[in-house]
Design a protein around this motif. Structure first.
Motif, PDB file in Angstrom:
ATOM      1  N   CYS A  85     150.142 -71.177 -27.897  1.00  0.00           N
ATOM      2  CA  CYS A  85     150.107 -70.806 -26.483  1.00  0.00           C
ATOM      3  C   CYS A  85     151.440 -71.039 -25.778  1.00  0.00           C
ATOM      4  O   CYS A  85     151.775 -70.321 -24.833  1.00  0.00           O
ATOM      5  N   PHE A  86     152.228 -72.026 -26.220  1.00  0.00           N
ATOM      6  CA  PHE A  86     153.481 -72.356 -25.539  1.00  0.00           C
ATOM      7  C   PHE A  86     154.703 -71.861 -26.309  1.00  0.00           C
ATOM      8  O   PHE A  86     155.831 -72.226 -25.990  1.00  0.00           O
ATOM      9  N   ASP A  87     154.497 -71.016 -27.310  1.00  0.00           N
ATOM     10  CA  ASP A  87     155.622 -70.564 -28.130  1.00  0.00           C
ATOM     11  C   ASP A  87     156.632 -69.732 -27.343  1.00  0.00           C
ATOM     12  O   ASP A  87     157.783 -69.577 -27.773  1.00  0.00           O
ATOM     13  N   GLN A  88     156.213 -69.146 -26.225  1.00  0.00           N
ATOM     14  CA  GLN A  88     157.132 -68.424 -25.356  1.00  0.00           C
ATOM     15  C   GLN A  88     157.278 -69.131 -24.010  1.00  0.00           C
ATOM     16  O   GLN A  88     157.577 -68.508 -22.991  1.00  0.00           O
ATOM     17  N   CYS A 108     139.978 -69.778 -20.169  1.00  0.00           N
ATOM     18  CA  CYS A 108     139.827 -71.228 -20.222  1.00  0.00           C
ATOM     19  C   CYS A 108     140.716 -71.772 -21.334  1.00  0.00           C
ATOM     20  O   CYS A 108     141.104 -71.046 -22.252  1.00  0.00           O
ATOM     21  N   GLY A 109     141.060 -73.053 -21.227  1.00  0.00           N
ATOM     22  CA  GLY A 109     141.799 -73.718 -22.286  1.00  0.00           C
ATOM     23  C   GLY A 109     143.254 -73.963 -22.018  1.00  0.00           C
ATOM     24  O   GLY A 109     143.897 -74.727 -22.744  1.00  0.00           O
ATOM     25  N   ALA A 110     143.823 -73.329 -20.999  1.00  0.00           N
ATOM     26  CA  ALA A 110     145.231 -73.548 -20.674  1.00  0.00           C
ATOM     27  C   ALA A 110     145.431 -73.247 -19.198  1.00  0.00           C
ATOM     28  O   ALA A 110     144.637 -72.548 -18.575  1.00  0.00           O
ATOM     29  N   GLY A 111     146.518 -73.789 -18.645  1.00  0.00           N
ATOM     30  CA  GLY A 111     146.786 -73.573 -17.239  1.00  0.00           C
ATOM     31  C   GLY A 111     148.123 -74.130 -16.831  1.00  0.00           C
ATOM     32  O   GLY A 111     148.907 -74.596 -17.670  1.00  0.00           O
ATOM     33  N   LYS A 112     148.389 -74.102 -15.531  1.00  0.00           N
ATOM     34  CA  LYS A 112     149.694 -74.528 -15.011  1.00  0.00           C
ATOM     35  C   LYS A 112     149.916 -76.023 -15.171  1.00  0.00           C
ATOM     36  O   LYS A 112     151.049 -76.491 -15.125  1.00  0.00           O
ATOM     37  N   ASP A 113     148.824 -76.787 -15.342  1.00  0.00           N
ATOM     38  CA  ASP A 113     148.918 -78.221 -15.568  1.00  0.00           C
ATOM     39  C   ASP A 113     147.643 -78.672 -16.278  1.00  0.00           C
ATOM     40  O   ASP A 113     146.753 -77.860 -16.571  1.00  0.00           O
ATOM     41  N   ALA A 117     144.103 -76.680 -17.022  1.00  0.00           N
ATOM     42  CA  ALA A 117     143.760 -76.343 -18.402  1.00  0.00           C
ATOM     43  C   ALA A 117     142.344 -76.779 -18.761  1.00  0.00           C
ATOM     44  O   ALA A 117     141.692 -76.165 -19.606  1.00  0.00           O
ATOM     45  N   ARG A 118     141.854 -77.833 -18.119  1.00  0.00           N
ATOM     46  CA  ARG A 118     140.521 -78.367 -18.439  1.00  0.00           C
ATOM     47  C   ARG A 118     139.395 -77.677 -17.673  1.00  0.00           C
ATOM     48  O   ARG A 118     138.215 -77.929 -17.958  1.00  0.00           O
ATOM     49  N   LYS A 119     139.720 -76.825 -16.740  1.00  0.00           N
ATOM     50  CA  LYS A 119     138.677 -76.190 -15.941  1.00  0.00           C
ATOM     51  C   LYS A 119     137.886 -75.188 -16.764  1.00  0.00           C
ATOM     52  O   LYS A 119     138.455 -74.404 -17.525  1.00  0.00           O
ATOM     53  N   PRO A 120     136.569 -75.172 -16.617  1.00  0.00           N
ATOM     54  CA  PRO A 120     135.763 -74.205 -17.365  1.00  0.00           C
ATOM     55  C   PRO A 120     135.815 -72.819 -16.745  1.00  0.00           C
ATOM     56  O   PRO A 120     136.090 -72.658 -15.545  1.00  0.00           O
ATOM     57  N   ALA A 121     135.554 -71.827 -17.560  1.00  0.00           N
ATOM     58  CA  ALA A 121     135.276 -70.480 -17.056  1.00  0.00           C
ATOM     59  C   ALA A 121     133.782 -70.421 -16.760  1.00  0.00           C
ATOM     60  O   ALA A 121     132.965 -70.734 -17.632  1.00  0.00           O
ATOM     61  N   ILE A 122     133.427 -70.047 -15.548  1.00  0.00           N
ATOM     62  CA  ILE A 122     132.027 -69.998 -15.132  1.00  0.00           C
ATOM     63  C   ILE A 122     131.614 -68.539 -14.937  1.00  0.00           C
ATOM     64  O   ILE A 122     132.250 -67.811 -14.167  1.00  0.00           O
ATOM     65  N   LEU A 123     130.587 -68.113 -15.640  1.00  0.00           N
ATOM     66  CA  LEU A 123     130.054 -66.755 -15.511  1.00  0.00           C
ATOM     67  C   LEU A 123     128.545 -66.819 -15.362  1.00  0.00           C
ATOM     68  O   LEU A 123     127.893 -67.718 -15.918  1.00  0.00           O
ATOM     69  N   GLU A 124     127.993 -65.855 -14.657  1.00  0.00           N
ATOM     70  CA  GLU A 124     126.545 -65.763 -14.486  1.00  0.00           C
ATOM     71  C   GLU A 124     126.065 -64.391 -14.953  1.00  0.00           C
ATOM     72  O   GLU A 124     126.650 -63.356 -14.599  1.00  0.00           O
ATOM     73  N   ARG A 125     125.028 -64.395 -15.762  1.00  0.00           N
ATOM     74  CA  ARG A 125     124.412 -63.168 -16.229  1.00  0.00           C
ATOM     75  C   ARG A 125     122.892 -63.323 -16.177  1.00  0.00           C
ATOM     76  O   ARG A 125     122.351 -64.335 -16.655  1.00  0.00           O
ATOM     77  N   ASN A 126     122.223 -62.349 -15.599  1.00  0.00           N
ATOM     78  CA  ASN A 126     120.755 -62.346 -15.508  1.00  0.00           C
ATOM     79  C   ASN A 126     120.217 -63.625 -14.864  1.00  0.00           C
ATOM     80  O   ASN A 126     119.165 -64.139 -15.246  1.00  0.00           O
ATOM     81  N   TYR A 144     150.925 -79.050 -25.334  1.00  0.00           N
ATOM     82  CA  TYR A 144     149.960 -79.784 -24.528  1.00  0.00           C
ATOM     83  C   TYR A 144     150.326 -79.720 -23.043  1.00  0.00           C
ATOM     84  O   TYR A 144     151.498 -79.872 -22.665  1.00  0.00           O
ATOM     85  N   ALA A 145     149.330 -79.536 -22.210  1.00  0.00           N
ATOM     86  CA  ALA A 145     149.546 -79.601 -20.768  1.00  0.00           C
ATOM     87  C   ALA A 145     149.669 -81.060 -20.333  1.00  0.00           C
ATOM     88  O   ALA A 145     149.104 -81.962 -20.955  1.00  0.00           O
ATOM     89  N   THR A 146     150.404 -81.278 -19.262  1.00  0.00           N
ATOM     90  CA  THR A 146     150.487 -82.593 -18.637  1.00  0.00           C
ATOM     91  C   THR A 146     150.272 -82.400 -17.135  1.00  0.00           C
ATOM     92  O   THR A 146     150.075 -81.285 -16.663  1.00  0.00           O
ATOM     93  N   ILE A 147     150.359 -83.486 -16.378  1.00  0.00           N
ATOM     94  CA  ILE A 147     150.176 -83.354 -14.941  1.00  0.00           C
ATOM     95  C   ILE A 147     151.319 -82.576 -14.296  1.00  0.00           C
ATOM     96  O   ILE A 147     151.194 -82.125 -13.153  1.00  0.00           O
ATOM     97  N   MET A 148     152.429 -82.396 -15.040  1.00  0.00           N
ATOM     98  CA  MET A 148     153.592 -81.688 -14.492  1.00  0.00           C
ATOM     99  C   MET A 148     154.012 -80.493 -15.347  1.00  0.00           C
ATOM    100  O   MET A 148     155.039 -79.879 -15.063  1.00  0.00           O
TER     101      MET A 148
END
Length: 404
Positions: A85-88, A108-113, A117-126, A144-148
């Motif tokens: 994920c961080f190769d570029q 989900c799985g990565a983010g700006k910090d 990165a730890r936030k879930p993707a939330i979806l609703e169906r039916n 690895y993500a850090t706080i910065m």
């Protein structure tokens, strides 16, 4: 009648070839028919010039616009926190997140910090809410993500090599892997928090050893633990070949979904990163260039255009599960074969499907699981009996023994 929703789990996706939609042509109808489909984005995608990562194991950038194939295929959730994920750099994470958001695809799985990165993707169906979490268990630590720092959600895994022979430097007689309990606790907190927001929590891991049929100690530890604290299903990718399936506490664990659409020229000897070696950065001549590191015989360029993996990796599956508000109702998988056009194609019991299932059944036994797969009446899918837990050689360690 009780409401239900179907989730389809796909393995690794690499879209580093022209006409990316074409590789989903034989699978798109089944993917679109699911209420939610989730797949792993294996390679970084950016909308700007790529940079040359000095580590030879790095993946070159793929065209950001190639991600349009996710929407075409009907994929609803992309896990983006794998080992590449961080190769570029940060843009290899931030650009795909922005692209997917603009096209209605959750990530989900990565983010700006680290918090993002730890936030879930939330979806609703039916009327049923799902939370999807993703963790990288394979490293490298640079991603690895850090706080910065932008990066992935991760669980650090330590490795110890035991050599009982007399020769120093000899091959190990045992390899032990264990998850850092402090970081593992973060996963527990994430699952418990997600359960307050959703009816079903599904955890997708980036884990395992490429092409290796036997499971590492940490994989069983972490994935069992995820079920223990509330996950309804566990999926995993990274091995680029199918791995074992287990029913644990009446919940399915797919230890390796294998390749799905994985098209790239990056492992061709003439690729732009092909002449890079680990010695360029780490200064240790004892490590081979990564495309020659042939322990698991996974890299076999040339047999299928744009598909640089070993022939046995063309066996793959789509994990198919049905959920209600109260949890998982049924589970199984659709056998697929990656054809000579690098297209995953559903196959049946009367055709290539029998070979795919036999391949996976053999891997199941090698990994120590007692799990016989059963076809449905139509011979189109494998269906599980979730009331019967899989028996494993790894089960029931002595009470005084602990991984933690």
């Amino acid at each position: 009648m009780e409401a239900k929703a179907t989730v389809l789990g796909l393995g690794d996706v690499i879209l580093d070839a022209p006409n990316p939609e074409s590789f989903f042509e034989n699978s798109k109808d089944m993917i679109r028919a699911a209420d939610i489909a989730i797949a792993n984005m294996e390679d970084p995608h950016i909308s700007r010039p790529s940079w040359r990562n000095p580590e030879s194991h790095s993946a070159p950038a793929s065209d950001l616009d190639n991600l349009r194939a996710y929407k075409y295929a009907g994929i609803d959730v992309a896990t983006i926190g794998g080992n590449h994920c961080f190769d570029q750099g940060a843009y290899g994470i931030l650009d795909p997140i922005a692209y997917f958001q603009q096209n209605g695809i959750a990530t989900c799985g990565a983010g700006k910090d680290y918090e993002s990165a730890r936030k879930p993707a939330i979806l609703e169906r039916n009327g049923i809410k799902f939370a999807f979490l993703h963790y990288n268990l394979t490293g490298p630590r640079e991603c690895y993500a850090t706080i910065m720092k932008t990066g992935c959600a991760y669980i650090r895994v330590g490795t110890a090599y035991c050599n009982d022979r007399a020769e120093p430097g000899g091959s190990p007689t045992a390899i032990y892997t264990v998850a850092d309990p402090r970081v593992k606790r973060n996963m527990v907190d994430d699952i418990l928090a997600a359960k307050k927001r959703a009816d079903n929590v599904i955890v997708y891991f980036h884990s395992g050893s490429p092409g290796k049929p036997l499971l590492n100690q940490y994989e069983l530890d972490i994935m069992h633990y995820a079920i223990d604290v509330g996950a309804e299903m566990v999926l995993a990718a990274h091995t680029h070949a199918l791995a074992s399936i287990e029913i644990y506490r009446n919940k399915p664990i797919f230890y390796g979904l294998g390749n799905f659409v994985t098209v790239t020229g990056a492992m061709d000897p003439n690729a732009k990163n092909a002449k890079q070696r680990h010695t360029d950065f780490y200064g240790w001549s004892g490590i081979q260039p990564w495309w020659d590191y042939d322990i698991f015989k996974m890299i076999r360029p040339g047999k299928v255009p744009n598909y640089p993996f070993a022939d046995h990796s063309r066996n793959t599956i789509m994990a198919k599960s049905e959920f209600s508000k109260d949890g998982i109702v049924s589970c199984g998988f659709v056998p697929c074969w990656i054809n000579d056009q690098a297209q995953p194609t559903p196959v049946t019991r009367d055709g290539k499907g029998a070979d795919v299932v036999a391949y996976l059944q053999d891997w199941e036994k090698r990994a120590g699981f007692d799990f016989e797969f059963q076809w449905n009446e139509e011979g189109t899918e494998i269906v599980f009996d979730l009331t019967q837990d899989t028996k494993s050689v790894y089960d029931n360690p002595p009470e005084e023994f602990s991984f933690y």
